[in-house]
Design an enzyme around this catalytic site. Structure first.
Site, PDB file in Angstrom:
ATOM      1  N   GLY B 114      22.654  42.598  47.331  1.00 13.92           N
ATOM      2  CA  GLY B 114      22.791  43.873  47.937  1.00 13.92           C
ATOM      3  C   GLY B 114      23.832  44.586  47.561  1.00 13.92           C
ATOM      4  O   GLY B 114      24.328  46.318  47.339  1.00 13.92           O
ATOM      5  N   SER B 337      51.148  28.220  38.555  1.00 13.34           N
ATOM      6  CA  SER B 337      51.975  28.431  39.689  1.00 13.34           C
ATOM      7  C   SER B 337      51.062  28.336  41.376  1.00 13.34           C
ATOM      8  O   SER B 337      51.345  27.574  42.360  1.00 13.34           O
ATOM      9  CB  SER B 337      52.079  29.863  40.133  1.00 13.34           C
ATOM     10  OG  SER B 337      52.595  30.892  39.233  1.00 13.34           O
ATOM     11  N   GLU B 358      39.334  38.311  39.026  1.00 12.60           N
ATOM     12  CA  GLU B 358      39.040  37.021  40.254  1.00 12.60           C
ATOM     13  C   GLU B 358      37.097  37.353  40.759  1.00 12.60           C
ATOM     14  O   GLU B 358      36.982  36.194  41.553  1.00 12.60           O
ATOM     15  CB  GLU B 358      40.140  37.795  41.196  1.00 12.60           C
ATOM     16  CG  GLU B 358      41.315  37.393  40.980  1.00 12.60           C
ATOM     17  CD  GLU B 358      42.176  38.715  39.848  1.00 12.60           C
ATOM     18  OE1 GLU B 358      41.710  39.345  39.145  1.00 12.60           O
ATOM     19  OE2 GLU B 358      43.178  38.486  39.319  1.00 12.60           O
ATOM     20  N   PHE B 383      46.138  38.462  45.126  1.00 19.18           N
ATOM     21  CA  PHE B 383      44.912  38.913  44.082  1.00 19.18           C
ATOM     22  C   PHE B 383      43.532  38.898  44.540  1.00 19.18           C
ATOM     23  O   PHE B 383      42.340  39.134  44.199  1.00 19.18           O
ATOM     24  CB  PHE B 383      45.125  38.280  42.845  1.00 19.18           C
ATOM     25  CG  PHE B 383      46.499  38.376  42.037  1.00 19.18           C
ATOM     26  CD1 PHE B 383      47.218  40.174  42.529  1.00 19.18           C
ATOM     27  CD2 PHE B 383      47.514  37.858  41.513  1.00 19.18           C
ATOM     28  CE1 PHE B 383      48.410  40.706  42.063  1.00 19.18           C
ATOM     29  CE2 PHE B 383      48.537  38.037  41.059  1.00 19.18           C
ATOM     30  CZ  PHE B 383      49.392  39.713  41.202  1.00 19.18           C
ATOM     31  N   GLN B 419      52.901  41.255  43.874  1.00 23.35           N
ATOM     32  CA  GLN B 419      52.675  40.001  43.796  1.00 23.35           C
ATOM     33  C   GLN B 419      52.940  39.571  45.579  1.00 23.35           C
ATOM     34  O   GLN B 419      52.595  38.241  45.838  1.00 23.35           O
ATOM     35  CB  GLN B 419      53.409  39.304  43.078  1.00 23.35           C
ATOM     36  CG  GLN B 419      54.283  40.550  41.774  1.00 23.35           C
ATOM     37  CD  GLN B 419      52.361  40.331  40.776  1.00 23.35           C
ATOM     38  OE1 GLN B 419      52.173  39.075  40.014  1.00 23.35           O
ATOM     39  NE2 GLN B 419      52.582  41.781  40.574  1.00 23.35           N
TER      40      GLN B 419
END
Lengths: 617, 617
Positions: B114, B337, B358, B383, B419
Site C-alpha cells: 500500500g 563497522s 537500506e 541510516f 553519521q
C-alpha cells in the site's frame, strides 16, 4: 591545459588530504585520493566559481555526494586560497568548520552530505532551479562514489534528470572499486554503470580517472552536450599514489599508516594556488524578482462551514504564490489529494511534479532553497517516512524546507493503515530545530501555511483528509509556538488538549462534561513544536489534570510534547494520554476514531476518571 | 489453455472489483481492471498455490506491490473459492479482513503493501530465501504498477535481483499509463521501462496486457528463462472494459459512476471457480532444519574490560547462528563497522550483503521472515532513517524483524552529525508494538541480542561505536521491559536514568554527588520500549525527582519514554531531561558528550539543581 601542472595539483590535493586526516587521526584520505585528479582538472580548468563570493548566483555548484571525501574538498579550498594551512589541519577538531562530512557551516557548501545518495538528487534540484526558475547558465557538478549507486535515491535522480533533460547537471562518478568493507557490486566495470545510467537518458563517458587529458576531454564534452545530463564514469584507484594503501582493502576511513612516507611518495607538500574563475554568465532571475508588494490575501472561510484543512492549505499556497515570487511547490504525484494542484493551476512555472519519488522531491527542495527559493513539498503524511533520512540531513544542512503531510491519522478512514501517517509527528519533532504545526480548521490551516512561509527552517504542517467545521474567524492570528484556549472558566477541573481532528472531539467532550457538571478547559495545541509551554503551565496550575488526545501513535506525538513542557524540573499535572494503540484496519472515519479511543466519548471518560481522582490501572 | 475461459475469468475479476468498491463506496476498481487479464491467466494457468494451505512452504508467492489494486486480489480469492460473496462485499468495512490495502490479516497475504515500491523488493527477499536458503522451486510473482517505478526502492530491487540472478522472480508491470493525478512519466512507452530494467540484467518481455495468448506466452517464457529475473511490461488500460472510466483521467481511487451499468457492460456477475494448482515441488529446507539442541553460548566479558557493545552484538549473532539455524543476517555494506562480519565468517550461507541499499535490505528481511527465517538487519543507527517507511509497513504486516543500529549518538565523535543517529529512538519507538533496546555494556548487549531473537515482532537494538567498560557479569539476565538499579540507598534524593553510553556518565555523576553528600539512585533503562513503568514509579515514590539523560535529540527518546510511564493519571516526579539540543559538529567523543550537556558534569549539575528544588528557567 598544462597536464604536468594539473598532475601536480592532483598530487597536492592528495598530500593535503593525507595531511588533514593524519592531523585528525581519522577521516577518509584514500577515498579522497581516488578522485584527486578528477577534482584537480575540474577546479583548475572548468569550474566557474568565485570562491571569494560563494553567494554569487552565477557560480557553478559543486557537491560532494560522497561526503566522506571531505579532505579532498577541503584540499580544493586550500588550493583556491580560501582555507589556510592551519585551518586545513583543524580537520575534524572541536569547533572547526572542516567537519568529518561537509556542511554549510562552510560558505562554499550548499547542502550537507555524508548520508550517501543525497548529493546527486540535491544537484537535480539545483539544476532544475537554474533551468526552470533562474534561467541561469551555471553548471552543477556532483562528485559521486560508486558505492552510493546502490541507493535507490540515485536512480530517482537519474530518472528525473534524464526526464527533465538537465544538460547543466554532471555526475562525476569515482569508480574506485572498493566500498567500506570490500569490493562494490560491479567493481571496475564502468560499462555496467554506463549501461544502467545511459538507459535513463543520460549521456555517459567512460574514462581512466587518472588520465589528465581524458578527464579534461570529458569535461569539455559535457559542456558541448545538450538536452541530456552527463555521467562521467571514471575508473580510479582508491588510495592512488601511496603504495601502502593503493587499491587495498582494509584502508577505508582511516589515515594512511605512515604520513611522512606517504607525503614524500606523493612528491611532498606543494603550494599551488588556483586562481578563481569568474562565474560564466548573468546571474539569472532572483527568487525575489517580481515581488509586487501586494498584501497576502488568504482564503477565508465562514464559521460553521465544513472544509478539509488540506483544501485550505492548497488555496493558501496559491495565494502565497501570488505575492511571494520565491515560493515554489513540489508534489509527489498526489497533487489532487494534497490540493497543491491549486498552486499548480495559478503558478505552473513554479510547480514541480516529482511523480512518486519522495527522496528526490525532498532533495530537489534542498537544492532549490540554496539560492533563496522557498520550497513547499507535499505528499501524504505517511509517505514522508520515505524521505526521513533526507529530512534529517536537511536539518544538518540548515535548510529552509517546508513539508505538507495530508491524510494524517486514522481519521482518513477506509484506506487503512498504510496510508495513515501515525508516526509523522514523532518523526518530524525529532528533527533538529523543526517546527511542527497541526491545524484543526480551514482558517487556521491557511494562516499556518503562511506562517511557515515566513519562518526560516524546517517546518511541517499536518493536514486532515476529511472536512472539519470552521471554528475560527478568518484573519485570526496563530503564531508559531502558540496555542488557543477554546473553553475555559474559573472552575475548570480538567484540561483537554488536542490538535487537528481531535480538537473537535475535545469540544464535544467538553460539552458533554459540562452537561454532567464538570467544567473542562479545552486547548487547541496547533503548534506541536515548539510547544506553548507557558500556556500549558498556566492550565496545569489552574486545573491540575490534563487529558491529551491525538490521532497518532502514543509515542513521540502531541502527548509527549505536552509532557516535555514539564521536563525541566517543573511539577507536571496528572496526565492521561489518549492516542492510537492498536493497529487500525479499514473503517469509516468515525468508526476509526472510536476504535482508537480518541473520540469524544473516550475523552469524556478519561476526563471523568481524572476528575474523580481515579488512576487507571 | 482456453482463451475464452480466461477472458471470462478476467471479466469476472473486473466485475467483482467493481462490485466490491461499489459496496465499500471507495477503493480502486480502475487500477484493478487494468491488471485483471494478467491475473486471470496467472491464477488459472501458472500460479502453483494451494489456497487451502497458505502456509505450504512449496507454494508460489504472489505479491501485489500495487496494493491499492486490492479489489482485484480479493476477486482472485473469490475465484479461488476462499472468499465468499458476502466477504467480498465487506471490502473496507469495519472488522473485515478485506482492507483497503492487503495485509497479512488474510492468510494468503505475506507482506502488507500500500506504500508503493515495497512489494518488489520484498519479493527479492522471498526469491533469495527460495534460492539461497530453502533450495525450493517456488516462483515469486509480483504485480507492480507503472507509477511505482518512480520509487528508488524499485531500482534497488532491480539491481539486487539482477545481481543475484534470481530467475525465480517475476515482476508483472501493469503499464496502464495513468497515475493518481494524470499521466505517468513514460505513459505507455513500455520500451522506456524495458530499456531501464533490462540494463540491470533482467530479461524483459513487452506485451499487450489484454491479449490472453500473449500473457500466457509471457508466463511460459518466464519459466523457461534461467539465471535472470524477468519483467513483463504489459501495456494495459486503466478501467478496461467500462467505457465511462476506461483510460480516463479523474477515475482513480473511486467506484465507477454506475455500478449496475458497468457490471452489465462487463457481462454480468460470473461464478467461475479456479481449481487450486498444487505447489510445484518439494517444500525445501525449513528454517528450523539443522536445529541441534545445543545450548546458546554467548560471548562473555570480564567486568572492567573495555568493549564496544557493537562488538558484543556481532559476537552474539555469530553464537546465535550456531544454535539457531533460522537466524539470518543482512547488512548494508558496513559489516566491519556493525560487526556482523563475525556472523558472516561463521555462517556465510546465512549472511546477505545488500550493499548500500537500506530499503532493499529491510524489504528482503520482510520477504525472508514469511517462511520463518529470523532476520537481523544491520547498519548505522543514522541510516535506518532511510528505510523508515518500510519499517512502518513491517509493523502493519505483523513482521518478525530485528534491526541493529550501530554508531548511535554524538559519542561516535569526529565523523559528525550525518553519521550520528540522533532520532533513531524516536523513530523506532513510534513503530507499532516495537521493542527498543539500548545496552550499555558488552554482556548486556550480547544478552539483549539473544532476547531479540526470541521475541516475535519488530525489535531494534541500538549499539555504541566506542568501547565502554563492562559493568555486568556474564550471564546476568535482562528481560525485555525491565531495567536495572545500579545504585540505590534508602536516602536517595534523586534518580538518574540513562541507557547505553549515558549509563557510564550517570554512574560517574552519582559518585560525584555522593562525594558531595547527595545520594543518587541510578537506573539503567536498557529497555526503552516497553519501558519498566513499575520500576520507574517505585523510583519516583522513593526519590520524587528524576534526571533523564540520553545521547539523542530531546524529542521521542528515553526521556519521553520515562515521562510516558506517568501518562495514565499517575503523578509524575519532577523531571529534568538532558538530551542533545544543539547541532553537533566534529569533535572527540568526550568533547561531544560535554558539548551536548549529557556528560557526568551536566548530570551532576542537573541533579543538584533538582535536589535544591531549583527550577531552571
Amino acid at each position: 591545459m598544462d597536464a604536468k601542472h594539473l598532475r601536480d595539483l592532483g598530487q597536492q590535493l592528495r598530500v593535503d588530504a593525507v595531511h588533514a586526516a593524519a592531523a585528525a587521526g581519522s577521516g577518509h584520505p584514500t577515498s579522497s585520493m581516488s578522485a584527486a585528479d578528477l577534482m584537480a582538472v575540474l577546479l583548475a580548468e572548468h569550474l566557474r566559481y568565485d570562491f571569494t563570493m560563494p553567494g554569487h548566483p552565477g557560480n557553478d555548484r559543486l557537491i560532494f555526494s560522497k561526503g566522506h571525501a571531505s579532505p579532498l574538498l577541503y584540499a580544493m579550498y586550500r588550493a583556491a586560497g580560501v582555507v589556510d594551512d592551519d585551518e586545513l589541519l583543524s580537520f575534524r577538531a572541536l569547533g572547526s568548520r572542516l567537519e568529518g562530512h561537509p556542511t554549510p557551516r562552510l560558505p562554499w557548501v550548499d547542502v550537507a552530505t555524508g548520508s550517501l545518495g543525497l548529493g546527486l538528487p540535491a544537484g537535480v534540484g539545483m539544476a532544475l532551479a537554474a533551468a526552470r526558475l533562474e534561467n541561469s547558465p551555471y553548471q552543477v557538478w556532483v562528485l559521486c562514489g560508486d558505492s552510493e549507486l546502490a541507493e535507490g535515491s540515485m536512480w530517482e535522480a537519474f530518472e528525473h534528470a534524464g526526464y527533465e533533460r538537465l544538460d547543466n547537471l554532471t555526475a562525476i562518478i569515482d569508480v574506485n572499486r572498493l566500498g567500506q568493507r570490500g569490493e562494490t557490486r560491479h567493481g571496475w566495470d564502468t560499462a555496467a554503470y554506463a549501461q544502467r545510467i545511459g538507459a535513463f537518458g543520460w549521456h555517459t563517458i567512460e574514462i581512466d580517472g587518472h588520465d589528465i587529458e581524458a578527464i579534461d576531454d570529458a569535461y569539455t564534452e559535457v559542456l558541448g552536450t545538450h538536452r541530456k545530463p552527463t555521467a562521467i564514469l571514471a575508473r580510479t584507484m582508491k588510495g592512488r599514489g601511496v603504495a601502502a594503501v593503493q587499491d587495498a582493502e582494509g584502508a577505508h576511513g582511516k589515515p594512511v599508516p605512515d604520513t611522512e612516507e606517504a607525503i614524500a611518495e606523493l612528491g611532498g607538500i606543494r603550494n599551488i594556488r588556483v586562481p578563481a574563475r569568474p562565474p560564466s554568465g548573468a546571474p539569472g532571475r532572483h527568487p525575489a524578482a517580481g515581488e509586487n508588494g501586494s498584501r497576502l490575501v488568504l482564503p477565508e472561510y465562514e464559521r460553521g462551514e465544513q472544509v478539509a484543512t488540506r483544501t485550505a492549505v492548497g488555496a493558501a499556497l496559491a495565494a502565497l504564490g501570488t505575492v511571494r515570487p520565491d515560493v515554489v511547490v513540489l508534489d509527489g504525484e498526489v497533487s489532487d489529494s494534497t490540493r497543491t494542484e491549486e498552486f499548480a493551476r495559478h503558478h505552473p512555472d513554479r510547480f514541480f511534479e516529482f511523480f512518486i519519488a519522495e527522496q528526490q522531491m525532498v532533495a530537489a527542495a534542498l537544492g532549490m532553497q540554496v539560492h533563496g527559493w522557498v520550497p513547499f513539498a507535499a505528499t501524504f503524511a505517511a509517505f514522508w517516512a520515505r524521505a526521513y533520512d533526507f529530512i534529517r540531513m536537511a536539518a544538518i544542512g540548515q535548510a529552509n524546507l517546508k513539508l505538507i503531510g495530508s491524510h494524517a491519522g486514522v481519521s482518513i478512514g477506509q484506506d487503512g493503515p498504510s496510508q495513515m501517517g501515525l508516526e509523522d509527528l514523532a518523526m518530524l519533532r525529532a528533527v533538529h530545530d523543526s517546527v511542527v504545526l497541526y491545524p484543526c480548521d480551514a482558517n487556521q490551516a491557511a494562516a499556518l501555511t503562511a506562517a511557515l512561509a515566513d519562518h526560516y527552517g524546517i517546518g511541517y504542517l499536518r493536514a486532515t483528509r476529511g472536512d472539519t467545521p470552521v471554528i475560527y474567524r478568518a484573519g485570526e492570528r496563530f503564531p508559531i509556538g502558540g496555542s488557543k484556549v477554546l473553553r475555559s472558566s474559573e472552575t475548570d477541573q480538567v484540561t483537554i488538549i488536542g490538535a487537528g481532528i481531535t480538537v473537535h472531539e475535545a469540544l464535544c467532550a467538553a460539552d458533554a462534561l459540562a452537561a454532567g457538571g464538570i467544567a473542562a478547559r479545552v486547548i487547541d495545541l496547533y503548534s506541536v513544536k515548539p510547544v506553548d509551554a507557558q500556556g500549558l503551565r498556566t492550565a496545569a496550575e489552574a486545573t491540575g489534570a490534563f487529558v491529551t488526545v491525538e490521532d497518532h501513535w502514543a509515542e513521540g506525538g502531541l502527548g509527549d510534547a505536552v509532557l516535555a513542557a514539564f521536563a525541566n524540573g517543573h511539577q507536571a499535572p496528572r496526565i492521561t494520554k489518549l492516542a492510537v494503540h492498536t493497529m487500525p484496519g479499514s473503517a469509516s472515519p468515525d468508526e476509526q476514531l472510536h476504535a482508537a479511543g480518541i473520540d469524544a466519548k473516550a475523552i469524556e471518560a478519561a476526563a471523568r476518571a481524572l476528575v474523580a481522582d481515579r488512576v487507571p490501572l
